[in-house]
Design a protein around this motif. Structure first.
Motif, PDB file in Angstrom:
ATOM      1  N   MET A  81      24.449  50.868  50.810  1.00 14.76           N
ATOM      2  CA  MET A  81      25.084  49.830  50.018  1.00 14.76           C
ATOM      3  C   MET A  81      24.357  49.597  48.700  1.00 14.76           C
ATOM      4  O   MET A  81      24.972  49.125  47.739  1.00 14.76           O
ATOM      5  N   GLN A  82      23.081  49.960  48.629  1.00 10.92           N
ATOM      6  CA  GLN A  82      22.355  49.731  47.383  1.00 10.92           C
ATOM      7  C   GLN A  82      22.967  50.543  46.250  1.00 10.92           C
ATOM      8  O   GLN A  82      23.113  50.053  45.121  1.00 10.92           O
ATOM      9  N   ALA A  83      23.326  51.790  46.536  1.00  8.35           N
ATOM     10  CA  ALA A  83      23.959  52.622  45.506  1.00  8.35           C
ATOM     11  C   ALA A  83      25.282  52.000  45.060  1.00  8.35           C
ATOM     12  O   ALA A  83      25.616  52.012  43.874  1.00  8.35           O
ATOM     13  N   ALA A  84      26.026  51.444  46.007  1.00  9.32           N
ATOM     14  CA  ALA A  84      27.296  50.801  45.665  1.00  9.32           C
ATOM     15  C   ALA A  84      27.064  49.571  44.797  1.00  9.32           C
ATOM     16  O   ALA A  84      27.770  49.337  43.810  1.00  9.32           O
ATOM     17  N   GLN A  85      26.067  48.784  45.153  1.00  9.00           N
ATOM     18  CA  GLN A  85      25.780  47.593  44.368  1.00  9.00           C
ATOM     19  C   GLN A  85      25.326  47.946  42.958  1.00  9.00           C
ATOM     20  O   GLN A  85      25.706  47.276  41.990  1.00  9.00           O
ATOM     21  N   ASP A  86      24.493  48.989  42.847  1.00  6.96           N
ATOM     22  CA  ASP A  86      24.065  49.442  41.520  1.00  6.96           C
ATOM     23  C   ASP A  86      25.264  49.871  40.680  1.00  6.96           C
ATOM     24  O   ASP A  86      25.358  49.558  39.483  1.00  6.96           O
TER      25      ASP A  86
ATOM     26  N   ALA B  47      26.437  48.068  37.218  1.00  3.52           N
ATOM     27  CA  ALA B  47      26.358  48.800  35.953  1.00  3.52           C
ATOM     28  C   ALA B  47      27.713  49.156  35.376  1.00  3.52           C
ATOM     29  O   ALA B  47      27.870  49.241  34.152  1.00  3.52           O
ATOM     30  N   GLU B  48      28.704  49.356  36.251  1.00  2.00           N
ATOM     31  CA  GLU B  48      29.955  49.930  35.766  1.00  2.00           C
ATOM     32  C   GLU B  48      31.164  49.000  35.869  1.00  2.00           C
ATOM     33  O   GLU B  48      31.986  48.955  34.969  1.00  2.00           O
ATOM     34  N   ILE B  49      31.297  48.278  36.960  1.00  2.00           N
ATOM     35  CA  ILE B  49      32.529  47.535  37.215  1.00  2.00           C
ATOM     36  C   ILE B  49      32.437  46.083  36.778  1.00  2.00           C
ATOM     37  O   ILE B  49      33.293  45.596  36.023  1.00  2.00           O
ATOM     38  N   GLY B  50      31.428  45.382  37.228  1.00  2.00           N
ATOM     39  CA  GLY B  50      31.319  43.966  36.884  1.00  2.00           C
ATOM     40  C   GLY B  50      32.563  43.207  37.310  1.00  2.00           C
ATOM     41  O   GLY B  50      33.047  43.340  38.432  1.00  2.00           O
ATOM     42  N   ASP B  51      33.111  42.428  36.371  1.00  2.00           N
ATOM     43  CA  ASP B  51      34.330  41.670  36.687  1.00  2.00           C
ATOM     44  C   ASP B  51      35.586  42.348  36.156  1.00  2.00           C
ATOM     45  O   ASP B  51      36.657  41.745  36.129  1.00  2.00           O
ATOM     46  N   VAL B  52      35.470  43.617  35.716  1.00  2.00           N
ATOM     47  CA  VAL B  52      36.651  44.358  35.252  1.00  2.00           C
ATOM     48  C   VAL B  52      37.326  44.975  36.473  1.00  2.00           C
ATOM     49  O   VAL B  52      37.283  46.184  36.721  1.00  2.00           O
TER      50      VAL B  52
ATOM     51  N   LEU C 136      39.571  42.670  42.049  1.00  2.00           N
ATOM     52  CA  LEU C 136      38.896  42.180  43.245  1.00  2.00           C
ATOM     53  C   LEU C 136      37.680  41.338  42.876  1.00  2.00           C
ATOM     54  O   LEU C 136      37.029  41.578  41.854  1.00  2.00           O
ATOM     55  N   THR C 137      37.348  40.382  43.718  1.00  2.00           N
ATOM     56  CA  THR C 137      36.104  39.647  43.566  1.00  2.00           C
ATOM     57  C   THR C 137      34.936  40.554  43.925  1.00  2.00           C
ATOM     58  O   THR C 137      35.121  41.613  44.546  1.00  2.00           O
ATOM     59  N   ARG C 138      33.725  40.147  43.578  1.00  3.64           N
ATOM     60  CA  ARG C 138      32.557  40.972  43.934  1.00  3.64           C
ATOM     61  C   ARG C 138      32.464  41.139  45.451  1.00  3.64           C
ATOM     62  O   ARG C 138      32.154  42.232  45.949  1.00  3.64           O
TER      63      ARG C 138
ATOM     64  N   SER D 254      41.130  53.209  43.890  1.00  2.00           N
ATOM     65  CA  SER D 254      40.923  51.940  44.595  1.00  2.00           C
ATOM     66  C   SER D 254      41.039  50.753  43.651  1.00  2.00           C
ATOM     67  O   SER D 254      40.847  50.872  42.439  1.00  2.00           O
ATOM     68  N   LYS D 255      41.334  49.608  44.225  1.00  2.00           N
ATOM     69  CA  LYS D 255      41.430  48.389  43.407  1.00  2.00           C
ATOM     70  C   LYS D 255      40.084  48.028  42.787  1.00  2.00           C
ATOM     71  O   LYS D 255      40.035  47.440  41.701  1.00  2.00           O
ATOM     72  N   THR D 256      38.986  48.408  43.447  1.00  2.00           N
ATOM     73  CA  THR D 256      37.673  48.137  42.870  1.00  2.00           C
ATOM     74  C   THR D 256      37.540  48.765  41.493  1.00  2.00           C
ATOM     75  O   THR D 256      37.078  48.122  40.542  1.00  2.00           O
TER      76      THR D 256
END
Length: 572
Positions: A25-30, A34-39, A42-44, A423-425
């Protein structure tokens, strides 16, 4: 710095993305930081939940090397350079996303279909191949796949109902064969600032006797092309001393075939009424019977590929290319010609693939200092043979396709990647870069409400009911790889002057019928394969309703234009 470069730079700074050794999950969180933020829509919390599902579903494929391929456009560059390494870091699957020309994608797909050898684990190929995939049965039926072998790797948040293009990737049997990854339409593009300049409007009115505006028909387009070609626009500060009234391309290359099969002929009025595609005669001029079997392409068998309307369509494109376009355009391909309007000396383009909107917004010559465009997008005008109810334009739906020749475990891993990049993410951010919308939730997001004024009508178009009227090649085409190559080879002869348009189209429809005859004899497509009509006289078919249509006594028509602002209001 453009969006893609910024994204790539951000990812290169993320720990673990370059050479993933494990999935966590750390790689996903990074990645999300770095890339998605609030764009995203979906919520975080929802983003992390979706990423956790991918981690869990990919566990058994960790360390597997998977290869996928797509054509080279901005959207797929973003996937290959940003999303693929992120997917590898998050899942532990070593994903290679190759970028090649669209013609090469089709060729390699064809090689895999013919050889049965696994060239790629998944392809992004146009939904134009839906007739091929449905008839040959070599592409995995995704409806059955998601309920069967692929059920354990099908995301609970995939939300197929949110995709705007699945109607184009569904066969006549009601099953889904391809998952949309990017979509773009061909629309009319024009310099809104020039068209609304008072001196320019007055000069046009004086010369042609009607108002300068968005052309409704080809007659008006031609007048506007003639008016602007060679015109000195420097009375507007910063504009060129000589401009062109048209932009197109004409090199004998696979992309020249798309230029015509991508609804140009139906925009001229060659085919039959019907949406999303003309029936029984479609925009390739192929006629089908009531069982959806192709029965001919030439007029003598009830097709329209060499009909008077088809000749008119090709003649006009050549005439405008020669008379109103930059000289180098005749030697350009799709990818070379696409960015040219961004140089600032093109007044209008009949046939703008909106995948090129992304580079246009990075072109200072056609953008205002405040980030709004000097140009706008509108529906393309139609030709003199066109009638209400006929297809109005083309929409490319590049879609994930997994062939049955791909081993099941590799297909599952590739299917995970296909879902990750749609994906929606990630979808809002991917659409932000490439502007090739696939999800209704993305189009209607607050992010694109804010960005819409900077995209020249693209968002308004995709939010309108009109978006479904622009459609890809339909199911009349029995073997896209074999038939598509005939178009650029034969149309190229007309473009070069080696043959007249009539001669080139006569040869084209004959070549198409030769392929369909071979398919009929081989019986490889079963009851859905070609069953060619007996030849009749052209007059016999001209006397039947619809296409093919006889030649008009006069192909001139009264030019018509419309106010762009009124047009956009109709999209609301």
């Amino acid at each position: 710095m453009n969006v893609l470069l910024r994204s790539t730079t951000a990812l290169s700074m993320m720990v673990g993305l370059a050479a993933p050794a494990f999935a966590d999950m750390q790689a996903a969180q990074d990645f999300l930081d770095a890339e998605i933020g609030d764009v995203s829509t979906l919520t975080r919390e929802e983003q992390e939940a979706e990423m956790q599902w991918f981690i869990d579903a990919a566990a058994e494929f960790e360390g597997m090397d998977i290869n996928v391929v797509s054509e080279t456009i901005t959207t797929h560059e973003y996937e290959a350079q940003v999303l693929a390494p992120a997917f590898s870091a998050i899942t532990g699957i070593n994903l290679t996303h190759d970028l090649i020309g669209e013609g090469d994608v089709v060729e390699r797909l064809q090689v895999q279909m013919q050889s049965g050898q696994n060239v790629y684990d998944a392809f992004v190929n146009d939904s134009d191949l839906i007739g091929t995939h449905w008839r040959y049965g070599q592409a995995r039926n995704l409806t059955e796949w998601m309920a069967g072998d692929g059920a354990d790797v099908t995301s609970p948040t995939l939300d197929l109902d949110d995709f705007i293009g699945t109607q184009f990737t569904t066969g006549p049997d009601g099953n889904l064969y391809q998952l949309p990854d990017q979509q773009f339409a061909n629309l009319y593009w024009f310099r809104y600032d020039w068209f609304n300049d008072e001196q320019t409007k007055a000069d046009f009115q004086e010369e042609y006797g009607y108002e300068l505006g968005v052309p409704v028909n080809w007659a008006a387009y031609e007048d506007i092309a003639a008016f602007f070609t060679g015109r000195d626009m420097s009375y507007i500060e910063g504009e060129p001393t000589s401009v062109w009234g048209n932009m197109d391309y004409g090199k004998k290359d696979p992309s020249l075939g798309w230029r015509y099969t991508d609804a140009w002929m139906s925009m001229a009025g060659m085919g039959d009424k019907g949406e999303p595609n003309g029936l029984p005669v479609d925009e390739w001029g192929i006629r089908v019977n009531e069982q959806s079997q192709p029965v001919g392409a030439c007029v003598d068998r009830g097709g329209a590929t060499n009909s008077p309307a088809a000749v008119y369509a090709v003649d006009k494109a050549i005439e405008w290319l020669q008379n109103y376009s930059p000289p180098q355009a005749a030697g350009m391909t799709f990818s070379e010609a696409g960015p040219v309007p961004g140089q600032g000396d093109i007044a209008q383009q009949m046939f703008m693939y909106t995948t090129f909107v992304a580079p246009l917004v990075d072109s200072p010559a056609v953008m205002n200092d405040d980030g709004t465009p000097k140009w706008r997008l509108a529906p393309s005008p139609h030709g003199v043979y066109w009638e209400e109810g006929m297809k109005v334009g083309y929409q490319d739906v590049g879609s994930w396709t997994i062939l049955k020749s791909t081993p099941t475990d590799r297909a599952k891993a590739a299917w995970l990647y296909a879902q990750f990049v749609t994906s929606k993410t990630v979808d809002v951010k991917k659409a932000d870069v490439g502007l090739t919308f696939i999800r209704d939730s993305t189009i209607n997001s607050e992010h694109f409400t804010e960005r819409a004024p900077r995209l020249g009508g693209l968002v308004e178009f995709y939010r309108s009911p009109d978006r479904v009227r622009w459609s890809p090649t339909g199911t009349n085409v029995p073997d896209y790889p074999k038939l598509a190559q005939l178009w650029w080879q034969n149309i190229g002869d007309a473009m070069s002057g080696a043959k007249s348009s009539q001669e080139a189209l006569d040869q084209l429809c004959s070549d198409m019928e030769d392929v369909m005859m071979r398919l009929e004899r081989a019986g490889v497509q079963g009851d859905q394969g070609p069953a060619l009509n007996e030849e009749e006289s052209a007059e016999y078919w001209f006397d039947q309703p619809g296409a093919p249509k006889p030649a008009l006594e006069n192909e001139d028509e009264e030019p018509q234009t419309v106010s762009y602002d009124e047009l956009v209001q109709s999209w609301q």
